[in-house]
Design a protein around this motif. Structure first.
Motif, PDB file in Angstrom:
ATOM      1  N   ASP A  16       0.317  -1.021   0.532  1.00 33.81           N
ATOM      2  CA  ASP A  16       0.066   0.137   0.277  1.00 33.81           C
ATOM      3  C   ASP A  16       0.789   0.881  -0.220  1.00 33.81           C
ATOM      4  OD1 ASP A  16      -2.183  -1.268   0.230  1.00 33.81           O
ATOM      5  OD2 ASP A  16      -2.526  -0.757   2.194  1.00 33.81           O
ATOM      6  N   LYS A  17       1.448   1.220   0.786  1.00 32.62           N
ATOM      7  CA  LYS A  17       2.877   2.504   0.685  1.00 32.62           C
ATOM      8  C   LYS A  17       3.650   2.405  -0.696  1.00 32.62           C
ATOM      9  CE  LYS A  17       4.979   5.078   3.563  1.00 32.62           C
ATOM     10  NZ  LYS A  17       5.250   6.024   4.642  1.00 32.62           N
ATOM     11  N   TRP A  18       3.538   1.520  -1.538  1.00 33.66           N
ATOM     12  CA  TRP A  18       4.212   1.612  -2.644  1.00 33.66           C
ATOM     13  C   TRP A  18       3.416   1.604  -3.718  1.00 33.66           C
ATOM     14  CZ3 TRP A  18       8.956   0.923  -4.524  1.00 33.66           C
ATOM     15  CH2 TRP A  18      10.237   0.515  -3.712  1.00 33.66           C
ATOM     16  N   ALA A  19       1.890   1.777  -3.524  1.00 34.02           N
ATOM     17  CA  ALA A  19       1.112   2.398  -4.652  1.00 34.02           C
ATOM     18  C   ALA A  19       1.323   4.084  -5.638  1.00 34.02           C
ATOM     19  CB  ALA A  19      -0.568   2.382  -4.109  1.00 34.02           C
ATOM     20  N   PRO A  20       1.709   4.467  -4.894  1.00 36.96           N
ATOM     21  CA  PRO A  20       2.061   5.479  -5.358  1.00 36.96           C
ATOM     22  C   PRO A  20       3.331   5.554  -6.429  1.00 36.96           C
ATOM     23  CG  PRO A  20       1.415   6.789  -3.098  1.00 36.96           C
ATOM     24  CD  PRO A  20       1.280   4.626  -2.699  1.00 36.96           C
ATOM     25  N   VAL A  79       8.173  -5.491  -9.540  1.00 35.21           N
ATOM     26  CA  VAL A  79       8.021  -4.384  -9.199  1.00 35.21           C
ATOM     27  C   VAL A  79       7.317  -5.266  -7.651  1.00 35.21           C
ATOM     28  CG1 VAL A  79       8.516  -2.468  -8.091  1.00 35.21           C
ATOM     29  CG2 VAL A  79      10.559  -2.665  -9.555  1.00 35.21           C
ATOM     30  N   LEU A  80       6.264  -4.792  -8.221  1.00 37.34           N
ATOM     31  CA  LEU A  80       5.078  -5.178  -7.727  1.00 37.34           C
ATOM     32  C   LEU A  80       5.346  -6.423  -6.734  1.00 37.34           C
ATOM     33  CD1 LEU A  80       2.554  -4.300  -6.118  1.00 37.34           C
ATOM     34  CD2 LEU A  80       1.562  -4.812  -7.817  1.00 37.34           C
ATOM     35  N   GLU A  81       5.445  -7.741  -7.613  1.00 34.23           N
ATOM     36  CA  GLU A  81       5.672  -8.789  -6.741  1.00 34.23           C
ATOM     37  C   GLU A  81       6.523  -9.060  -5.706  1.00 34.23           C
ATOM     38  OE1 GLU A  81       3.434 -11.581  -6.570  1.00 34.23           O
ATOM     39  OE2 GLU A  81       2.296  -9.960  -8.062  1.00 34.23           O
ATOM     40  N   ARG A  82       8.118  -8.066  -6.622  1.00 33.97           N
ATOM     41  CA  ARG A  82       9.446  -8.357  -5.431  1.00 33.97           C
ATOM     42  C   ARG A  82       8.835  -7.246  -3.702  1.00 33.97           C
ATOM     43  NH1 ARG A  82      13.452 -10.353  -3.253  1.00 33.97           N
ATOM     44  NH2 ARG A  82      15.254  -9.809  -3.583  1.00 33.97           N
ATOM     45  N   VAL A  83       8.164  -6.269  -4.051  1.00 35.86           N
ATOM     46  CA  VAL A  83       7.658  -5.883  -3.354  1.00 35.86           C
ATOM     47  C   VAL A  83       7.037  -6.157  -1.830  1.00 35.86           C
ATOM     48  CG1 VAL A  83       6.225  -4.061  -2.245  1.00 35.86           C
ATOM     49  CG2 VAL A  83       8.115  -3.410  -3.995  1.00 35.86           C
ATOM     50  N   ILE A  93       8.927  -9.206  -0.386  1.00 35.89           N
ATOM     51  CA  ILE A  93       9.584  -8.683   0.632  1.00 35.89           C
ATOM     52  C   ILE A  93       8.975  -7.858   2.107  1.00 35.89           C
ATOM     53  CG2 ILE A  93      11.020  -6.895   1.687  1.00 35.89           C
ATOM     54  CD1 ILE A  93      11.875  -6.560  -1.277  1.00 35.89           C
ATOM     55  N   THR A  94       7.423  -8.160   1.551  1.00 36.04           N
ATOM     56  CA  THR A  94       6.802  -8.011   2.589  1.00 36.04           C
ATOM     57  C   THR A  94       6.293  -8.602   3.150  1.00 36.04           C
ATOM     58  OG1 THR A  94       5.697  -6.256   1.762  1.00 36.04           O
ATOM     59  CG2 THR A  94       4.257  -6.958   3.092  1.00 36.04           C
ATOM     60  N   ARG A  95       6.428 -10.755   2.774  1.00 34.32           N
ATOM     61  CA  ARG A  95       5.721 -11.904   3.425  1.00 34.32           C
ATOM     62  C   ARG A  95       7.000 -12.221   3.891  1.00 34.32           C
ATOM     63  NH1 ARG A  95       3.713 -12.507  -2.345  1.00 34.32           N
ATOM     64  NH2 ARG A  95       5.486 -13.541  -3.036  1.00 34.32           N
ATOM     65  N   LYS A  96       8.387 -11.805   3.498  1.00 32.75           N
ATOM     66  CA  LYS A  96       9.302 -11.812   4.585  1.00 32.75           C
ATOM     67  C   LYS A  96       9.894 -11.340   6.241  1.00 32.75           C
ATOM     68  CE  LYS A  96      12.251 -13.778   0.637  1.00 32.75           C
ATOM     69  NZ  LYS A  96      13.262 -13.558  -0.193  1.00 32.75           N
ATOM     70  N   ILE A  97       9.061 -10.176   5.904  1.00 33.21           N
ATOM     71  CA  ILE A  97       9.410  -9.430   7.117  1.00 33.21           C
ATOM     72  C   ILE A  97       7.923  -9.927   7.574  1.00 33.21           C
ATOM     73  CG2 ILE A  97       8.835  -6.946   7.826  1.00 33.21           C
ATOM     74  CD1 ILE A  97       9.641  -6.044   4.595  1.00 33.21           C
ATOM     75  N   LEU A  98       6.924 -10.324   7.388  1.00 32.12           N
ATOM     76  CA  LEU A  98       5.987 -10.614   8.091  1.00 32.12           C
ATOM     77  C   LEU A  98       6.485 -12.093   8.900  1.00 32.12           C
ATOM     78  CD1 LEU A  98       2.419 -10.096   6.628  1.00 32.12           C
ATOM     79  CD2 LEU A  98       3.124  -9.198   8.430  1.00 32.12           C
TER      80      LEU A  98
END
Length: 93
Positions: A55-59, A72-76, A79-84
């Protein structure tokens, strides 16, 4: 690397996948380690989630070159899944 990216992101130029400093080759995507206190781990995990949440990357995605946008969206998201996962592992300890 992140400071340079933030400067470029603040400008109006197009962004490509090479412009984004993805956290690769790190033991921890968030920067948190077992040696950190629980409070420090929590701060690092929260900061990483704020930085990499889709959501932060949407803009910014609107400024990523079209040919790179899906990648890029898939990579973001990855990364979010890894952080979780790191957050869940941290809670288990």
């Amino acid at each position: 690397a992140w400071g340079h990216f933030e400067g470029k992101a603040a400008s109006s130029c197009a962004l490509g996948r090479a412009d984004i400093p993805f956290p690769t080759g790190l033991a921890s995507v968030s920067g948190a380690s077992a040696a950190d206190s629980a409070a420090d781990r929590k701060k690092k995990l929260r900061a990483a989630l704020l930085r990499w949440h889709p959501d932060k990357w949407a803009p910014l995605l609107g400024r990523v070159r079209e040919e790179d946008r899906d990648w890029v969206l898939e990579r973001v998201k990855e990364i979010t899944r890894k952080i979780l996962e790191e957050k869940e592992d941290s809670a288990d300890n």
